[in-house]
Motif scaffolding. Structure first.
Motif, PDB file in Angstrom:
ATOM      1  N   ARG A   5     -10.070  -4.752  11.282  1.00 50.88           N
ATOM      2  CA  ARG A   5     -11.194  -4.041  11.189  1.00 50.88           C
ATOM      3  C   ARG A   5     -11.185  -2.605  11.981  1.00 50.88           C
ATOM      4  O   ARG A   5     -10.543  -2.662  13.273  1.00 50.88           O
TER       5      ARG A   5
ATOM      6  N   TRP B 144     -10.034 -15.015  17.530  1.00 52.07           N
ATOM      7  CA  TRP B 144     -10.609 -15.055  16.161  1.00 52.07           C
ATOM      8  C   TRP B 144     -10.683 -16.214  15.690  1.00 52.07           C
ATOM      9  O   TRP B 144     -11.401 -16.762  15.085  1.00 52.07           O
TER      10      TRP B 144
ATOM     11  N   ARG C 197     -13.548 -18.794  14.369  1.00 50.81           N
ATOM     12  CA  ARG C 197     -13.713 -19.254  13.022  1.00 50.81           C
ATOM     13  C   ARG C 197     -13.850 -20.662  13.046  1.00 50.81           C
ATOM     14  O   ARG C 197     -14.515 -21.530  12.317  1.00 50.81           O
TER      15      ARG C 197
ATOM     16  N   MET D 168     -32.290 -20.107  10.449  1.00 52.50           N
ATOM     17  CA  MET D 168     -31.134 -19.860  11.113  1.00 52.50           C
ATOM     18  C   MET D 168     -31.409 -20.371  12.661  1.00 52.50           C
ATOM     19  O   MET D 168     -30.199 -21.098  13.194  1.00 52.50           O
TER      20      MET D 168
ATOM     21  N   ALA E 214     -25.613 -11.348  11.326  1.00 46.69           N
ATOM     22  CA  ALA E 214     -25.068 -11.580   9.766  1.00 46.69           C
ATOM     23  C   ALA E 214     -25.658 -12.281   8.801  1.00 46.69           C
ATOM     24  O   ALA E 214     -25.712 -12.162   7.942  1.00 46.69           O
ATOM     25  N   GLY E 215     -26.634 -13.344   9.540  1.00 38.63           N
ATOM     26  CA  GLY E 215     -27.123 -14.410   8.657  1.00 38.63           C
ATOM     27  C   GLY E 215     -28.704 -14.149   8.173  1.00 38.63           C
ATOM     28  O   GLY E 215     -28.857 -14.680   7.216  1.00 38.63           O
TER      29      GLY E 215
ATOM     30  N   VAL F 125     -17.392  -5.603   5.191  1.00 35.94           N
ATOM     31  CA  VAL F 125     -17.334  -4.872   6.845  1.00 35.94           C
ATOM     32  C   VAL F 125     -16.029  -4.082   6.918  1.00 35.94           C
ATOM     33  O   VAL F 125     -15.106  -4.645   6.342  1.00 35.94           O
TER      34      VAL F 125
ATOM     35  N   HIS G 253     -12.669  -2.809   6.797  1.00 35.04           N
ATOM     36  CA  HIS G 253     -11.417  -3.305   6.787  1.00 35.04           C
ATOM     37  C   HIS G 253     -10.435  -2.383   7.450  1.00 35.04           C
ATOM     38  O   HIS G 253     -10.756  -1.152   7.114  1.00 35.04           O
TER      39      HIS G 253
ATOM     40  N   ARG H  80     -10.986 -12.880   5.908  1.00 35.64           N
ATOM     41  CA  ARG H  80     -12.314 -12.525   6.429  1.00 35.64           C
ATOM     42  C   ARG H  80     -13.528 -12.877   5.608  1.00 35.64           C
ATOM     43  O   ARG H  80     -14.617 -12.236   6.047  1.00 35.64           O
TER      44      ARG H  80
ATOM     45  N   CYS I 288     -16.908 -14.343   4.324  1.00 36.57           N
ATOM     46  CA  CYS I 288     -18.065 -14.645   5.206  1.00 36.57           C
ATOM     47  C   CYS I 288     -17.889 -16.265   5.535  1.00 36.57           C
ATOM     48  O   CYS I 288     -18.089 -17.129   4.693  1.00 36.57           O
TER      49      CYS I 288
HETATM   50  C1  HEM Z   1     -26.738 -13.747   1.521  1.00 37.01           C
HETATM   51  C2  HEM Z   1     -25.925 -14.089   2.445  1.00 37.01           C
HETATM   52  C3  HEM Z   1     -24.990 -13.229   2.978  1.00 37.01           C
HETATM   53  C4  HEM Z   1     -23.780 -12.628   2.373  1.00 37.01           C
HETATM   54  C5  HEM Z   1     -23.991 -11.837   0.963  1.00 37.01           C
HETATM   55  C6  HEM Z   1     -22.818 -12.414   3.343  1.00 37.01           C
HETATM   56  C7  HEM Z   1     -21.565 -11.567   3.151  1.00 37.01           C
HETATM   57  C8  HEM Z   1     -20.716 -11.081   3.826  1.00 37.01           C
HETATM   58  C9  HEM Z   1     -19.660 -10.116   3.541  1.00 37.01           C
HETATM   59  C10 HEM Z   1     -19.455  -9.371   2.494  1.00 37.01           C
HETATM   60  C11 HEM Z   1     -18.939 -10.335   4.811  1.00 37.01           C
HETATM   61  C12 HEM Z   1     -17.455  -9.374   4.793  1.00 37.01           C
HETATM   62  C13 HEM Z   1     -16.437  -9.682   4.411  1.00 37.01           C
HETATM   63  C14 HEM Z   1     -15.370  -8.712   4.572  1.00 37.01           C
HETATM   64  O1  HEM Z   1     -15.407  -7.666   5.465  1.00 37.01           O
HETATM   65  O2  HEM Z   1     -14.133  -8.998   3.900  1.00 37.01           O
HETATM   66  C15 HEM Z   1     -19.381 -11.201   5.855  1.00 37.01           C
HETATM   67  C16 HEM Z   1     -18.826 -11.492   6.873  1.00 37.01           C
HETATM   68  C17 HEM Z   1     -19.360 -12.365   7.928  1.00 37.01           C
HETATM   69  N1  HEM Z   1     -20.444 -13.182   7.760  1.00 37.01           N
HETATM   70 FE1  HEM Z   1     -21.822 -13.126   5.986  1.00 37.01          FE
HETATM   71  N2  HEM Z   1     -23.125 -13.042   4.294  1.00 37.01           N
HETATM   72  C18 HEM Z   1     -23.954 -13.753   4.247  1.00 37.01           C
HETATM   73  C19 HEM Z   1     -24.803 -14.767   5.120  1.00 37.01           C
HETATM   74  C20 HEM Z   1     -24.120 -15.046   6.433  1.00 37.01           C
HETATM   75  C21 HEM Z   1     -24.552 -16.034   7.389  1.00 37.01           C
HETATM   76  C22 HEM Z   1     -25.817 -17.224   6.954  1.00 37.01           C
HETATM   77  C23 HEM Z   1     -23.923 -15.829   8.340  1.00 37.01           C
HETATM   78  C24 HEM Z   1     -23.848 -16.971   9.332  1.00 37.01           C
HETATM   79  C25 HEM Z   1     -24.807 -17.741   9.836  1.00 37.01           C
HETATM   80  C26 HEM Z   1     -22.739 -15.217   8.005  1.00 37.01           C
HETATM   81  C27 HEM Z   1     -22.014 -14.714   8.897  1.00 37.01           C
HETATM   82  C28 HEM Z   1     -20.801 -13.818   9.029  1.00 37.01           C
HETATM   83  C29 HEM Z   1     -19.794 -13.367   9.811  1.00 37.01           C
HETATM   84  C30 HEM Z   1     -19.948 -13.932  11.326  1.00 37.01           C
HETATM   85  C31 HEM Z   1     -19.189 -12.469   9.392  1.00 37.01           C
HETATM   86  C32 HEM Z   1     -17.611 -11.919   9.943  1.00 37.01           C
HETATM   87  C33 HEM Z   1     -16.540 -12.741   9.632  1.00 37.01           C
HETATM   88  C34 HEM Z   1     -15.223 -12.281  10.091  1.00 37.01           C
HETATM   89  O3  HEM Z   1     -15.027 -10.996  10.179  1.00 37.01           O
HETATM   90  O4  HEM Z   1     -14.290 -12.794  10.226  1.00 37.01           O
HETATM   91  N3  HEM Z   1     -23.003 -14.631   6.831  1.00 37.01           N
HETATM   92  N4  HEM Z   1     -20.477 -11.650   5.261  1.00 37.01           N
END
Ligand code: HEM
Length: 400
Positions: free
Chosen positions: A33, A58, A62, A117, A229-230, A298, A300, A338, A340
């Motif tokens: 990132r 990381w 995860r 949540m 994020a959630g 997010v 990259h 990465r 989600c």
């Molecule tokens: C409609 C709901 C959601 C959408 C559309 C969504 C979408 C995304 C997207 C697009 C990313 C970035 C992927 C990337 O950079 O390649 C992401 C990362 C992430 N999401 Fe979600 N998300 C949702 C719900 C949630 C929920 C419910 C949680 C946790 C309870 C969550 C936790 C995370 C975390 C921790 C990351 C960072 C992962 C990493 O960088 O390793 N997200 N999400």
């Protein structure tokens, strides 16, 4: 497209084919990132799953989230808690129904997401529908999204970092401190009453803490990531789904009819029913396509020079994948490392919340608002929200 913003080279990827090359073919090379100054508040980037490079810590975070929170058995075990929160949403909408009052859909969806949540993370209810606490929390979460998503001169001209010319670091730090104060209180309560159970994520984290595998600081930063994020991603998606349905009343009726026909007149939709509701699933997928919660993912970063379609993406360039502009269904299951981690939970929350609202109530726009005139303007933080809140009047009694 390549942009030179101060000292930061940014590559924007706007077609699904190229996005696939970045996120699948060269997944590892683009797995880091670029870290916005705002994400460095309280050293968050040094502890956070969302910002750490794809290395040992990381992987550990995860793995913990996957095993302790998002696995099918874990999610199945906590579904009763979420059902209870959806019942509360039903009761709230029922009250609005009886009073003939419009529901602020984004606000109600945020309170529900917050409670879903917090039920899943630490078996605690966070907010009431009629109180200000949920709105305060919404402001804090949005403050973090806005801080991280807003253009910040300090990110393009590192010499400005110490000055923080727009005050973004200071504002984001205040939001982080508020969240940490809440988590500290919940962790202390859990520690006092703990009998060594591991029935929710926080108890599992405390168990790891007691075995010296995670520090309290690690726990706070992980909870912050999951919470931020959630909540706003889930409630934002819900508000857009309801907006699209109210703009297309015949599609709203189709969802309603599908629920009545497949689930039955007086029954509530359960998480296990989702696979039997293909039209509801199609509505959610279409909402993700038209209104992706994170329209640039997010950020990259290229770990090395990488050649794509004959062009060199230089090492350390920021890479933004423009999901919004690619304008077609982006199958998130195609993403690489990465991806989600919260999708299994988000999938359940979004479908169930939408089924609860549409399956139990009829919905109309407020007087004088015509479906085709609904405001569709967007507001961008790191996530994309509806600029003008959607207000809709519920018209049927709750089935329960
Ligand atoms: C409609 C709901 C959601 C959408 C559309 C969504 C979408 C995304 C997207 C697009 C990313 C970035 C992927 C990337 O950079 O390649 C992401 C990362 C992430 N999401 Fe979600 N998300 C949702 C719900 C949630 C929920 C419910 C949680 C946790 C309870 C969550 C936790 C995370 C975390 C921790 C990351 C960072 C992962 C990493 O960088 O390793 N997200 N999400």
């Amino acid at each position: 497209m390549s942009l030179k913003l101060g000292s930061l080279t940014t590559i924007i990827i706007s077609t699904p084919e190229t996005a696939k090359i970045v996120l699948q073919t060269h997944d590892l090379a683009f797995s880091s990132r670029t870290i916005p100054t705002a994400a460095q508040s309280l050293d968050h980037d040094k502890f956070s799953m969302a910002w750490l490079p794809v290395e040992t810590q990381w992987r550990k975070l995860r793995k913990i989230s996957r095993e302790q929170m998002f696995s099918v058995p874990r999610l199945d075990a906590s579904q009763g808690l979420r059902k209870d929160k959806l019942q509360k949403l039903c009761e709230y909408v029922n009250q609005c129904c009886e009073m003939g009052r419009a529901v602020d859909i984004g606000r109600a969806a945020f309170t529900t997401s917050l409670n879903l949540m917090s039920a899943t993370l630490f078996s605690v209810e966070f907010a009431q529908y009629n109180s200000d606490s949920s709105q305060e929390m919404r402001d804090v979460v949005w403050g973090v999204m806005k801080g991280i998503g807003s253009p910040n001169l300090a990110d393009y001209f590192p010499v400005l970092k110490r000055i923080d010319p727009q005050g973004i670091l200071r504002e984001t730090t205040v939001c982080f401190e508020k969240l940490f104060a809440i988590f500290d209180r919940i962790i202390d309560d859990k520690l006092k009453s703990s009998r060594g159970e591991k029935s929710d994520l926080l108890e599992a984290l405390i168990h790891l803490h007691q075995r010296d595998e995670l520090s309290r600081n690690d726990i706070n930063h992980l909870l912050l990531d999951l919470f931020v994020a959630g909540t706003d991603t889930t409630s934002g998606t819900m508000e857009w789904a309801m907006t699209e349905l109210l703009r297309n009343p015949e599609k709203l009726s189709r969802v309603e009819n599908e629920i009545t026909y497949i689930i039955g007149e007086n029954k509530q939709v359960q998480e296990s029913d989702i696979p039997r509701l293909p039209y509801l699933q199609a509505v959610v997928k279409e909402t993700f396509r038209l209104h992706p919660a994170a329209p640039f993912l997010v950020p990259h970063k290229a770990n090395v020079d990488v050649e794509i379609n004959g062009y060199i993406v230089p090492k350390n360039a920021q890479v933004l994948v423009n999901v919004w502009a690619s304008g077609r269904l982006w199958n998130m299951a195609e993403c690489g490392r990465r991806i989600c981690p919260g999708l299994p939970l988000a999938y359940r929350m979004v479908h169930l919340m939408l089924a609860t609202l549409v399956g139990n109530f009829g919905w109309e726009l407020e007087e004088n608002v015509k479906p085709q005139e609904l405001d569709m303007n967007e507001m961008f933080g790191l996530t994309l929200q509806k600029a003008i809140p959607l207000k809709a009047v519920p018209t049927k009694l709750c089935r329960t």
